[in-house]
Design a protein around this motif. Sequence first.
Motif, PDB file in Angstrom:
ATOM      1  N   PRO A 175       0.805  -1.224   0.000  1.00 12.61           N
ATOM      2  CA  PRO A 175       0.000   0.000   0.000  1.00 12.61           C
ATOM      3  C   PRO A 175       0.843   1.281   0.000  1.00 12.61           C
ATOM      4  N   ILE A 176       2.002   1.267   0.664  1.00 15.09           N
ATOM      5  CA  ILE A 176       2.826   2.465   0.692  1.00 15.09           C
ATOM      6  C   ILE A 176       3.442   2.736  -0.680  1.00 15.09           C
ATOM      7  N   MET A 177       3.754   1.665  -1.414  1.00 13.53           N
ATOM      8  CA  MET A 177       4.254   1.827  -2.775  1.00 13.53           C
ATOM      9  C   MET A 177       3.148   2.370  -3.682  1.00 13.53           C
ATOM     10  N   ARG A 178       1.940   1.871  -3.478  1.00 10.77           N
ATOM     11  CA  ARG A 178       0.803   2.340  -4.277  1.00 10.77           C
ATOM     12  C   ARG A 178       0.578   3.836  -4.055  1.00 10.77           C
ATOM     13  N   LYS A 179       0.657   4.246  -2.786  1.00  9.06           N
ATOM     14  CA  LYS A 179       0.469   5.663  -2.467  1.00  9.06           C
ATOM     15  C   LYS A 179       1.582   6.510  -3.086  1.00  9.06           C
ATOM     16  N   ALA A 180       2.799   5.980  -3.112  1.00  7.05           N
ATOM     17  CA  ALA A 180       3.927   6.723  -3.686  1.00  7.05           C
ATOM     18  C   ALA A 180       3.720   6.968  -5.174  1.00  7.05           C
ATOM     19  N   TYR A 181       3.188   5.987  -5.870  1.00 10.14           N
ATOM     20  CA  TYR A 181       2.927   6.149  -7.308  1.00 10.14           C
ATOM     21  C   TYR A 181       1.749   7.090  -7.566  1.00 10.14           C
ATOM     22  N   CYS A 182       0.785   7.135  -6.633  1.00  7.46           N
ATOM     23  CA  CYS A 182      -0.455   7.894  -6.854  1.00  7.46           C
ATOM     24  C   CYS A 182      -0.348   9.364  -6.455  1.00  7.46           C
ATOM     25  N   GLY A 183       0.813   9.779  -5.983  1.00  7.19           N
ATOM     26  CA  GLY A 183       0.955  11.177  -5.583  1.00  7.19           C
ATOM     27  C   GLY A 183       0.646  12.121  -6.740  1.00  7.19           C
ATOM     28  N   ALA A 184      -0.128  13.169  -6.462  1.00  4.50           N
ATOM     29  CA  ALA A 184      -0.525  14.083  -7.541  1.00  4.50           C
ATOM     30  C   ALA A 184      -0.991  15.408  -6.962  1.00  4.50           C
ATOM     31  N   GLU A 185      -0.842  16.448  -7.761  1.00  2.00           N
ATOM     32  CA  GLU A 185      -1.429  17.755  -7.477  1.00  2.00           C
ATOM     33  C   GLU A 185      -2.419  18.073  -8.587  1.00  2.00           C
ATOM     34  N   TRP A 186      -3.490  18.802  -8.213  1.00  2.00           N
ATOM     35  CA  TRP A 186      -4.514  19.175  -9.193  1.00  2.00           C
ATOM     36  C   TRP A 186      -4.588  20.692  -9.249  1.00  2.00           C
ATOM     37  N   ASN A 187      -4.134  21.232 -10.366  1.00  6.93           N
ATOM     38  CA  ASN A 187      -4.026  22.676 -10.521  1.00  6.93           C
ATOM     39  C   ASN A 187      -5.137  23.201 -11.419  1.00  6.93           C
ATOM     40  N   GLY A 188      -5.765  24.284 -10.944  1.00  6.76           N
ATOM     41  CA  GLY A 188      -6.836  24.900 -11.716  1.00  6.76           C
ATOM     42  C   GLY A 188      -6.470  26.298 -12.153  1.00  6.76           C
ATOM     43  N   PRO A 189      -7.463  27.104 -12.540  1.00  8.82           N
ATOM     44  CA  PRO A 189      -7.191  28.475 -12.994  1.00  8.82           C
ATOM     45  C   PRO A 189      -6.563  29.304 -11.889  1.00  8.82           C
ATOM     46  N   ALA A 190      -5.638  30.171 -12.274  1.00  9.72           N
ATOM     47  CA  ALA A 190      -4.942  31.008 -11.310  1.00  9.72           C
ATOM     48  C   ALA A 190      -5.803  32.198 -10.910  1.00  9.72           C
ATOM     49  N   GLN A 191      -5.489  32.763  -9.748  1.00  8.25           N
ATOM     50  CA  GLN A 191      -6.180  33.959  -9.290  1.00  8.25           C
ATOM     51  C   GLN A 191      -5.794  35.142 -10.158  1.00  8.25           C
ATOM     52  N   GLY A 192      -6.742  35.992 -10.455  1.00  9.39           N
ATOM     53  CA  GLY A 192      -6.459  37.160 -11.277  1.00  9.39           C
ATOM     54  C   GLY A 192      -5.531  38.144 -10.585  1.00  9.39           C
ATOM     55  N   LEU A 193      -4.809  38.921 -11.359  1.00 10.58           N
ATOM     56  CA  LEU A 193      -3.863  39.893 -10.831  1.00 10.58           C
ATOM     57  C   LEU A 193      -4.419  41.306 -11.020  1.00 10.58           C
ATOM     58  N   LEU A 194      -4.603  42.015  -9.909  1.00 11.44           N
ATOM     59  CA  LEU A 194      -5.074  43.387  -9.998  1.00 11.44           C
ATOM     60  C   LEU A 194      -3.927  44.336 -10.321  1.00 11.44           C
ATOM     61  N   ASN A 195      -2.757  44.054  -9.780  1.00 13.21           N
ATOM     62  CA  ASN A 195      -1.565  44.851 -10.050  1.00 13.21           C
ATOM     63  C   ASN A 195      -0.416  43.886 -10.328  1.00 13.21           C
ATOM     64  N   PRO A 196      -0.236  43.468 -11.571  1.00 17.24           N
ATOM     65  CA  PRO A 196       0.753  42.431 -11.896  1.00 17.24           C
ATOM     66  C   PRO A 196       2.169  42.775 -11.454  1.00 17.24           C
ATOM     67  N   VAL A 197       2.570  44.038 -11.585  1.00 19.69           N
ATOM     68  CA  VAL A 197       3.952  44.409 -11.247  1.00 19.69           C
ATOM     69  C   VAL A 197       4.217  44.178  -9.757  1.00 19.69           C
ATOM     70  N   GLN A 198       3.329  44.655  -8.892  1.00 18.20           N
ATOM     71  CA  GLN A 198       3.514  44.493  -7.459  1.00 18.20           C
ATOM     72  C   GLN A 198       3.476  43.020  -7.051  1.00 18.20           C
ATOM     73  N   GLU A 199       2.550  42.263  -7.627  1.00 16.33           N
ATOM     74  CA  GLU A 199       2.388  40.876  -7.220  1.00 16.33           C
ATOM     75  C   GLU A 199       3.528  39.999  -7.726  1.00 16.33           C
ATOM     76  N   VAL A 200       4.045  40.274  -8.913  1.00  9.09           N
ATOM     77  CA  VAL A 200       5.197  39.524  -9.412  1.00  9.09           C
ATOM     78  C   VAL A 200       6.435  39.856  -8.583  1.00  9.09           C
ATOM     79  N   THR A 201       6.582  41.122  -8.213  1.00  4.49           N
ATOM     80  CA  THR A 201       7.704  41.518  -7.350  1.00  4.49           C
ATOM     81  C   THR A 201       7.630  40.815  -6.004  1.00  4.49           C
ATOM     82  N   ALA A 202       6.429  40.726  -5.443  1.00  4.02           N
ATOM     83  CA  ALA A 202       6.254  40.017  -4.171  1.00  4.02           C
ATOM     84  C   ALA A 202       6.593  38.533  -4.328  1.00  4.02           C
ATOM     85  N   ALA A 203       6.222  37.944  -5.477  1.00 10.54           N
ATOM     86  CA  ALA A 203       6.547  36.537  -5.717  1.00 10.54           C
ATOM     87  C   ALA A 203       8.057  36.329  -5.795  1.00 10.54           C
TER      88      ALA A 203
END
Length: 509
Positions: free
Chosen positions: A431-459
């Motif tokens: 079961p631990i091997m099965r869980k290791a193979y099944c690891g995954a992330e599910w990514n959806g649409p990103a949050q909108g940027l109101l001020n791209p310059v400030q938010e990219v700088t913060a990133a």
Amino acid sequence: MNILDKAIAAISPEKGLKRVAARQRLKIINSGYSNYGASHTKKSLLGWLYSGGSAKEDIQENLATLRQRSRDLYMGVPLATGAVKTCRTNVVGGGLRLKSQVDYEVLGISEEEASKLESKIEREFALWADSPACDIERLDNFYELQQLAFLNWLMSGDVIVTLPVTKRINMPYDLRICLIEADRLSNPAGNTNPRIVGGVEVNEAGEVVAYHISTHHPLSFEAIETKWTRVEAYGAKTGRRNVLHVMNRERIGQRRGVPFLAPVIEALKQLGRYTDAELVAAVVSGMFTVFIEKESASSETALGEIIPEEQQVDSADDGTLELAPGAIIDLNEGEKAKELNPGRPNTAFDGFVIAICRQIGAALEIPYELLVKNFNASYSASRGALLEAWKMFKMYRTWLANDFCQPIFEEWLAEAIAKGRIPAPGFFADPIMRKAYCGAEWNGPAQGLLNPVQEVTAAEKRVANGFSTRDRETMELTGGDFYKNVQQLKREEQLMKEVRNIAEEANSK
């Protein structure tokens, strides 16, 4: 007055009266919650009609009404439609995408080998998920099914998913997704088993063991005999999940989900009626009609243009009187026309609607600005509203990934490994091997940027100080994949380098 008080009062009325007075004083002297929310003596709470029951009485017995009213609001009240679609678009968008994350340390492989395995898993999964063949009805691909499942989850409170297996030409995978509307999960006719509630069967410990699904939609008008199929929640031998029940519980012991709009059904309906009434009043006030009084009866046709029958709203009803813009209407002897000024547009309409929308948004965790798509406030206020909304969107996204995407992915991966399309030693043994193979992330649409310059700088600062990673920031800012971006940039830089070399050679000649 109890029996003892009555006996004392009969012997000594004075003492009996003192006992009654003392009891009344004890009722007034409350403590803790009895002096506040649980008080039975405060005038502000005396008119409060309340009652309560278990999750079965409070939720299950009202679900049929809640579902149908929620769907009616979705189909006819713009604000309700907007709330549901706003949630759907921000949580699911174009679909949650798989990002394989195998645990290479448990598997005993190198990072490079893990990266190659992840790429193969994603490539094989795309072969199945991008095709409508994954749908039992062969209409939608996996990402469109996510939208459909989540939308029905919001409207109906829950969604039932079965995972049948069927063969199809030119598709190496046999796993299929079958979405079932919430109404079909119900108690069989004549059911007397108290452990079956809303079609969900539990054992003595309260564990869900089976689902009872009708072959016929209970709200359909088709004259078809309704039968029920008992589907075990898990396979008896393999432990495979036969049914996925996508829902969000709010009470212990709850077996079925509550529609998203349930807490605000009354407010939405009343607001819809008010809006319709204001709209009709505004239209009527725009129809300037002149009435002519006569001292004697007249059989002549009214002056001005009579409303053509094809333009009348209700031409079949002779008792209906209709107005038209700029019409001139004759009146009979003794009749008088009184001017009617509805005072529209109503100056208080906008403020009232905004106040109600704020309350509805608070209940649904959708800020007013996002609910009505009106960002007239300051930058900080708009950003604060978006951040609050995204807390809820991310929570729902996590639930959808855990209850829908990940279980289906694990079933697909088991089939892919069983058929030898993906090498995974030890997957079915440990079961631990099965869980290791099944690891995954599910990514959806990103949050909108109101001020791209400030938010990219913060990133950039978060990455530089180790508070975050480039991969996570790429996902949250644009919804992209950092590693794929780097590979693409590498190819682009190489191409630009070749172009510059060609240009320099041409200039040197």
